[in-house]
Design a protein around this motif. Structure first.
Motif, PDB file in Angstrom:
ATOM      1  N   GLY A  49      11.231  16.585 103.798  1.00  0.00           N
ATOM      2  CA  GLY A  49      10.696  17.920 103.555  1.00  0.00           C
ATOM      3  C   GLY A  49       9.465  17.873 102.671  1.00  0.00           C
ATOM      4  O   GLY A  49       8.744  18.853 102.552  1.00  0.00           O
ATOM      5  N   GLU A  50       9.217  16.727 102.030  1.00  0.00           N
ATOM      6  CA  GLU A  50       8.019  16.524 101.226  1.00  0.00           C
ATOM      7  C   GLU A  50       7.124  15.500 101.916  1.00  0.00           C
ATOM      8  O   GLU A  50       7.595  14.668 102.688  1.00  0.00           O
ATOM      9  CB  GLU A  50       8.370  15.981  99.838  1.00  0.00           C
ATOM     10  N   ASP A 135       5.257  11.777 106.526  1.00  0.00           N
ATOM     11  CA  ASP A 135       5.220  13.225 106.704  1.00  0.00           C
ATOM     12  C   ASP A 135       6.538  13.867 106.293  1.00  0.00           C
ATOM     13  O   ASP A 135       7.495  13.184 105.916  1.00  0.00           O
ATOM     14  CB  ASP A 135       4.814  13.599 108.130  1.00  0.00           C
ATOM     15  N   ARG A 136       6.580  15.188 106.376  1.00  0.00           N
ATOM     16  CA  ARG A 136       7.748  15.944 105.916  1.00  0.00           C
ATOM     17  C   ARG A 136       9.021  15.634 106.696  1.00  0.00           C
ATOM     18  O   ARG A 136      10.116  15.837 106.190  1.00  0.00           O
ATOM     19  CB  ARG A 136       7.453  17.443 105.978  1.00  0.00           C
TER      20      ARG A 136
END
Length: 165
Positions: A49-50, A135-136
């Motif tokens: 998610g980050e 990536d997320r």
């Protein structure tokens, strides 16, 4: 590959040649958990998610030392957008890294210790410094080997693209 058995000159050649980690873009990032400077443990999958930049570094690496304050600036600027840096020190003994950070800090992003180079091997790191951008959704999206002045602008471009997704 075990970094404790590689000589400094070989690592410097790999850094100067820009040898990239073997991780390929869009592959799921290898999960790991490593001890952190603050005494806890950080697991990559818990950061889903980050946007994550993993920066592999060592105190004996001049470009790593030069890059560290710039990474701190990047972290401070983009952290509010869901971005973090994991600084992974690859030396067998964490004490030189802790001493160097205490003397040259501050560093607010997590610094982790990969003394057996297991995580560095998972990401195919061949030279210092090496950075992997995730990536997320937990996929490797970009790798960057080495550091020279101006590379931080390339990092910022990649980070802006990934946080905008």
């Amino acid at each position: 590959m075990n970094f404790t058995r590689i000589t400094l000159p070989l690592m410097m050649v790999a850094t100067l040649l820009g040898t990239a980690p073997v991780s390929r873009a869009y592959e799921p990032a290898a999960d790991f958990a490593l001890p952190a400077r603050d005494g806890g443990e950080v697991q990559l999958s818990k950061l889903e998610g980050e946007v994550v930049m993993i920066n592999f570094w060592a105190t004996w690496c001049g470009p790593c030392r030069q890059e560290m304050p710039l990474l701190e600036e990047i972290h401070a600027k983009y952290e509010p957008l869901g971005f973090t840096i994991l600084g992974i020190n690859v030396e067998p003994d964490s004490e030189p890294a802790i001493e160097w950070l205490d003397k040259n800090g501050p560093v607010s992003f997590p610094v982790l210790f990969d003394g057996n180079n297991e995580v560095a091997e998972k990401f195919g790191v061949q030279g210092m410094p090496s950075s992997v951008f995730i990536d997320r959704s937990g996929h490797v999206r970009h790798v960057h080997a080495g550091y020279k002045p101006g590379d931080e602008a390339k990092y910022a471009d990649v980070i802006r693209d990934l946080v905008a997704e």
